[in-house]
Design an enzyme around this catalytic site. Structure first.
Site, PDB file in Angstrom:
ATOM      1  N   SER A   1      -4.069  -8.376  -2.878  1.00 39.58           N
ATOM      2  CA  SER A   1      -2.982  -9.032  -3.882  1.00 39.58           C
ATOM      3  C   SER A   1      -3.038 -10.442  -4.227  1.00 39.58           C
ATOM      4  O   SER A   1      -2.674 -10.929  -5.169  1.00 39.58           O
ATOM      5  CB  SER A   1      -1.449  -8.737  -3.212  1.00 39.58           C
ATOM      6  OG  SER A   1      -1.550  -7.070  -3.134  1.00 39.58           O
TER       7      SER A   1
ATOM      8  N   GLY B   1      -1.528  14.276   1.273  1.00 38.27           N
ATOM      9  CA  GLY B   1      -0.953  13.334   1.837  1.00 38.27           C
ATOM     10  C   GLY B   1       0.509  13.488   1.449  1.00 38.27           C
ATOM     11  O   GLY B   1       1.035  13.890   0.414  1.00 38.27           O
TER      12      GLY B   1
ATOM     13  N   GLY C   1      -8.419   3.704  -6.086  1.00 39.19           N
ATOM     14  CA  GLY C   1      -6.945   3.101  -6.187  1.00 39.19           C
ATOM     15  C   GLY C   1      -7.029   1.732  -6.568  1.00 39.19           C
ATOM     16  O   GLY C   1      -5.870   1.325  -6.671  1.00 39.19           O
TER      17      GLY C   1
ATOM     18  N   LYS D   1       7.895  -0.639   4.050  1.00 32.52           N
ATOM     19  CA  LYS D   1       8.415  -0.263   2.728  1.00 32.52           C
ATOM     20  C   LYS D   1       9.773   0.403   2.977  1.00 32.52           C
ATOM     21  O   LYS D   1      10.568   0.015   2.103  1.00 32.52           O
ATOM     22  CB  LYS D   1       7.329   0.565   2.134  1.00 32.52           C
ATOM     23  CG  LYS D   1       6.324  -0.232   1.719  1.00 32.52           C
ATOM     24  CD  LYS D   1       5.393   0.842   0.575  1.00 32.52           C
ATOM     25  CE  LYS D   1       4.152  -0.157   0.276  1.00 32.52           C
ATOM     26  NZ  LYS D   1       3.081   0.734  -0.527  1.00 32.52           N
TER      27      LYS D   1
ATOM     28  N   ASN E   1       8.422  -1.739  -2.739  1.00 38.82           N
ATOM     29  CA  ASN E   1       7.062  -2.578  -2.187  1.00 38.82           C
ATOM     30  C   ASN E   1       7.304  -3.953  -3.086  1.00 38.82           C
ATOM     31  O   ASN E   1       6.175  -4.745  -2.875  1.00 38.82           O
ATOM     32  CB  ASN E   1       5.978  -1.749  -3.061  1.00 38.82           C
ATOM     33  CG  ASN E   1       5.759  -1.797  -4.649  1.00 38.82           C
ATOM     34  OD1 ASN E   1       6.742  -2.123  -5.177  1.00 38.82           O
ATOM     35  ND2 ASN E   1       4.600  -1.844  -4.945  1.00 38.82           N
TER      36      ASN E   1
ATOM     37  N   ASP F   1       4.528   1.086  -7.005  1.00 41.51           N
ATOM     38  CA  ASP F   1       3.601   1.816  -6.695  1.00 41.51           C
ATOM     39  C   ASP F   1       3.481   3.345  -7.793  1.00 41.51           C
ATOM     40  O   ASP F   1       2.444   3.426  -8.067  1.00 41.51           O
ATOM     41  CB  ASP F   1       3.466   2.468  -5.220  1.00 41.51           C
ATOM     42  CG  ASP F   1       3.224   1.336  -4.218  1.00 41.51           C
ATOM     43  OD1 ASP F   1       2.468   0.473  -4.603  1.00 41.51           O
ATOM     44  OD2 ASP F   1       3.616   1.615  -3.174  1.00 41.51           O
TER      45      ASP F   1
ATOM     46  N   THR G   1       4.275  -4.225   2.348  1.00 38.87           N
ATOM     47  CA  THR G   1       3.457  -2.991   2.501  1.00 38.87           C
ATOM     48  C   THR G   1       3.583  -2.603   3.807  1.00 38.87           C
ATOM     49  O   THR G   1       4.593  -2.895   4.504  1.00 38.87           O
ATOM     50  CB  THR G   1       1.834  -3.517   2.301  1.00 38.87           C
ATOM     51  OG1 THR G   1       1.114  -2.318   2.226  1.00 38.87           O
ATOM     52  CG2 THR G   1       1.542  -4.636   3.396  1.00 38.87           C
TER      53      THR G   1
ATOM     54  N   GLY H   1       2.687  10.566   2.752  1.00 35.65           N
ATOM     55  CA  GLY H   1       3.387   9.327   3.308  1.00 35.65           C
ATOM     56  C   GLY H   1       3.729   8.406   2.319  1.00 35.65           C
ATOM     57  O   GLY H   1       4.069   9.084   1.041  1.00 35.65           O
TER      58      GLY H   1
HETATM   59  P1  NAP Z   1       0.884   6.649   5.130  1.00 35.87           P
HETATM   60  O1  NAP Z   1       2.295   6.355   4.840  1.00 35.87           O
HETATM   61  O2  NAP Z   1       0.475   6.621   6.664  1.00 35.87           O
HETATM   62  O3  NAP Z   1       0.622   8.020   4.826  1.00 35.87           O
HETATM   63  C1  NAP Z   1      -0.698   8.963   5.047  1.00 35.87           C
HETATM   64  C2  NAP Z   1      -0.286  10.380   5.250  1.00 35.87           C
HETATM   65  O4  NAP Z   1      -1.589  10.936   5.544  1.00 35.87           O
HETATM   66  C3  NAP Z   1       0.371  10.293   6.738  1.00 35.87           C
HETATM   67  O5  NAP Z   1       1.236  11.163   6.515  1.00 35.87           O
HETATM   68  C4  NAP Z   1      -0.549  10.855   7.562  1.00 35.87           C
HETATM   69  O6  NAP Z   1      -0.188  11.719   8.543  1.00 35.87           O
HETATM   70  C5  NAP Z   1      -1.501  11.756   6.411  1.00 35.87           C
HETATM   71  N1  NAP Z   1      -2.711  12.241   7.141  1.00 35.87           N
HETATM   72  C6  NAP Z   1      -3.589  11.745   7.906  1.00 35.87           C
HETATM   73  N2  NAP Z   1      -4.756  12.324   7.910  1.00 35.87           N
HETATM   74  C7  NAP Z   1      -4.425  13.617   7.352  1.00 35.87           C
HETATM   75  C8  NAP Z   1      -5.362  14.625   7.272  1.00 35.87           C
HETATM   76  N3  NAP Z   1      -6.583  14.831   7.669  1.00 35.87           N
HETATM   77  N4  NAP Z   1      -4.849  15.716   6.161  1.00 35.87           N
HETATM   78  C9  NAP Z   1      -3.747  15.539   5.726  1.00 35.87           C
HETATM   79  N5  NAP Z   1      -2.918  14.555   5.761  1.00 35.87           N
HETATM   80  C10 NAP Z   1      -3.338  13.557   6.481  1.00 35.87           C
HETATM   81  O7  NAP Z   1      -0.165   5.755   4.295  1.00 35.87           O
HETATM   82  P2  NAP Z   1      -0.009   5.265   2.811  1.00 35.87           P
HETATM   83  O8  NAP Z   1       0.465   4.165   2.930  1.00 35.87           O
HETATM   84  O9  NAP Z   1       0.619   6.202   2.136  1.00 35.87           O
HETATM   85  O10 NAP Z   1      -1.583   5.174   2.615  1.00 35.87           O
HETATM   86  C11 NAP Z   1      -2.433   6.187   2.373  1.00 35.87           C
HETATM   87  C12 NAP Z   1      -3.708   5.760   1.865  1.00 35.87           C
HETATM   88  O11 NAP Z   1      -3.343   5.346   0.509  1.00 35.87           O
HETATM   89  C13 NAP Z   1      -4.255   4.265   2.359  1.00 35.87           C
HETATM   90  O12 NAP Z   1      -5.682   4.698   2.417  1.00 35.87           O
HETATM   91  C14 NAP Z   1      -3.875   3.491   1.612  1.00 35.87           C
HETATM   92  O13 NAP Z   1      -4.485   2.209   1.706  1.00 35.87           O
HETATM   93  C15 NAP Z   1      -3.684   4.140   0.253  1.00 35.87           C
HETATM   94  N6  NAP Z   1      -2.638   3.279  -0.713  1.00 35.87           N
HETATM   95  C16 NAP Z   1      -3.205   2.686  -1.868  1.00 35.87           C
HETATM   96  C17 NAP Z   1      -2.514   2.281  -2.999  1.00 35.87           C
HETATM   97  C18 NAP Z   1      -3.103   1.716  -4.225  1.00 35.87           C
HETATM   98  O14 NAP Z   1      -2.343   0.838  -4.808  1.00 35.87           O
HETATM   99  N7  NAP Z   1      -4.256   1.918  -4.471  1.00 35.87           N
HETATM  100  C19 NAP Z   1      -1.082   2.309  -2.639  1.00 35.87           C
HETATM  101  C20 NAP Z   1      -0.611   2.695  -1.457  1.00 35.87           C
HETATM  102  C21 NAP Z   1      -1.565   3.191  -0.661  1.00 35.87           C
HETATM  103  P3  NAP Z   1       0.010  10.811   9.928  1.00 35.87           P
HETATM  104  O15 NAP Z   1       1.046  10.049  10.034  1.00 35.87           O
HETATM  105  O16 NAP Z   1       0.615  12.304  10.827  1.00 35.87           O
HETATM  106  O17 NAP Z   1      -1.299  10.629  10.375  1.00 35.87           O
END
Ligand code: NAP
Length: 284
Positions: A21, A133, A249, A71, A93, A109, A67, A135
Site C-alpha cells: 500500500s 472462503g 487480486g 479489521k 479497512n 474492499d 489490515t 473470512g
Molecule cells: P481470513 O480472514 O483469514 O480468511 C480466510 C478464510 O479462508 C478463513 O476463514 C480460513 O479458515 C479459510 N480457509 C483456509 N484454508 C481453506 C481451505 N482449504 N478451504 C476453504 N477455506 C479455507 O483472510 P482474508 O483476510 O480474507 O484473506 C484471504 C486471502 O485474500 C489472502 O490471501 C489475502 O491476502 C487476500 N486478500 C486480498 C485482498 C486484495 O485486495 N486483493 C483483500 C483482502 C484479502 P481458517 O481461519 O479456519 O483457516
C-alpha cells in the site's frame, strides 16, 4: 514557500511488512503535490485500542488503512460515522481522522473488487458465482457480489461458523438473492458456475494444494484469485490452461486504495499513477 507540516497516513496490521500500500499512496501524494507520507505501523492486537485512542493523536495521523487481523476489532473503535459497507461487514479497512478528533470508518474492499471487475468488463448480474472462503476478504467480496444480483452465490469455508455468519449478513441485506453455504467443495457445483473466486489464503505458498479439480474448470468461466503475490497462483495457472479468463487480486488492491485515498483527501485519486507504482513494486 509554505512550511506546512508533513501529513501522516498509514497502514496498521500485524504484521505489515509485506504490504504494497505505501508505494501506491506515496506515489499519489507525490503526483498531486500533497505534502504527506504513508507509513506502515505494526500494531499487535493488545495495542490496537491504544493506537485508536492515543497514538493517532500523538503522531497527528490524518488517516489510515487497517489490515489483518484488526479489521473487525477496529470497527468497534470507530467514534464517528461508519459507512454502509463497513456496517454490513462489521469491519473497516479505512479510517479518517476528522478535524474534531473523531474517527470515521469505511470498508473499500468490496467496492475495490467491484471496480476491478467493472474495469475488466466482467458482469455479475444473473451469473452463477462460487466463493471459496468466508473470512475478512470474502465477506467484502460476498456483499459486493450479492449487491449486483447474481443468479446464485455458493460459499465454502473450512470454518463453517464463518460461512454461517456471512450467510446471516447476506440474508439480512440481500434477502432476494439465492445464497447457499455448503460443507464440501463438491457441493459447490463448480463446473456449473460462471465465476469462481478464491478468497482463501490457499495458493500463497508454492506447496499449497489446489482446492479445485482441474476438470471442473472450463472456457467461459472467469476465475478470480484475491491473492496477488504470487501474481499467478496454481489456481490461476490451471484455470488459464483450461481456457478460463483469469485475474489476480492486484486490481482489487488498487481500487480499494483509490477509494481509501479519496475518503481521506476528498481528491480524485490518480489511478494510473497508483497502478504503475503497484506494478513496479510487484515486478521488482
Ligand atoms: P481470513 O480472514 O483469514 O480468511 C480466510 C478464510 O479462508 C478463513 O476463514 C480460513 O479458515 C479459510 N480457509 C483456509 N484454508 C481453506 C481451505 N482449504 N478451504 C476453504 N477455506 C479455507 O483472510 P482474508 O483476510 O480474507 O484473506 C484471504 C486471502 O485474500 C489472502 O490471501 C489475502 O491476502 C487476500 N486478500 C486480498 C485482498 C486484495 O485486495 N486483493 C483483500 C483482502 C484479502 P481458517 O481461519 O479456519 O483457516
Amino acid at each position: 514557500m509554505s512550511h506546512e507540516e508533513k501529513q501522516l497516513y498509514g497502514l496498521i496490521g500485524y504484521p505489515v511488512g509485506h504490504s504494497f500500500s505505501a508505494v501506491m499512496h506515496n506515489a499519489a501524494f507525490k503526483h498531486l503535490g500533497i505534502n504527506a507520507e504513508y507509513q506502515l505501523f505494526e500494531v499487535p492486537p493488545d495495542k490496537l485500542e491504544e493506537f485508536f485512542k492515543k497514538t493517532v493523536f500523538e503522531k497527528k495521523i490524518k488517516g489510515f488503512n487497517v489490515t489483518v487481523p484488526h479489521k473487525e476489532q477496529a470497527f468497534g473503535l470507530i467514534s464517528a460515522s461508519v459507512s454502509i459497507s463497513a456496517a454490513m461487514n462489521r469491519s473497516v479497512n479505512t479510517v479518517s481522522v476528522e478535524p474534531d478528533g473523531t474517527l470515521s470508518g469505511t470498508n473499500t474492499d468490496g467496492a475495490g473488487f467491484s471496480f476491478d471487475l467493472k474495469e475488466r468488463g466482467v458482469g455479475i448480474t444473473g451469473k452463477r458465482v462460487v466463493l471459496l472462503g468466508a473470512g475478512g476478504g470474502a465477506k467484502s467480496v460476498a456483499t459486493a457480489v450479492t449487491a449486483l444480483n447474481p443468479q446464485r452465490l455458493a460459499i465454502f469455508d473450512i470454518d463453517h461458523s464463518k460461512t454461517e455468519v456471512l450467510l446471516g449478513i447476506l440474508d439480512q441485506y440481500f434477502p432476494h438473492v439465492s445464497v447457499e453455504t455448503v460443507s464440501s467443495l463438491d457441493e459447490l457445483k463448480i463446473p456449473e458456475c460462471d465465476i469462481l473466486i478464491n478468497a482463501t489464503p490457499v495458493g500463497m505458498r508454492t506447496d499449497d494444494p489446489l482446492l479445485v479439480r482441474p476438470e471442473w474448470l472450463h472456457s467461459g468461466m472467469f476465475v478470480y484469485d484475491l491473492i496477488y503475490n504470487p501474481q499467478k497462483t496454481e489456481l490461476l495457472k490451471v484455470a488459464e490452461g483450461s481456457g478460463c479468463l483469469t485475474a489476480n487480486g492486484l486490481g482489487m488492491l488498487l481500487w480499494q486504495g483509490v477509494l481509501a485515498f479519496q475518503f481521506w483527501t476528498g481528491k480524485h485519486a490518480p489511478v494510473d499513477v497508483m497502478r504503475k507504482a503497484l506494478m513496479e513494486k510487484i515486478n521488482a
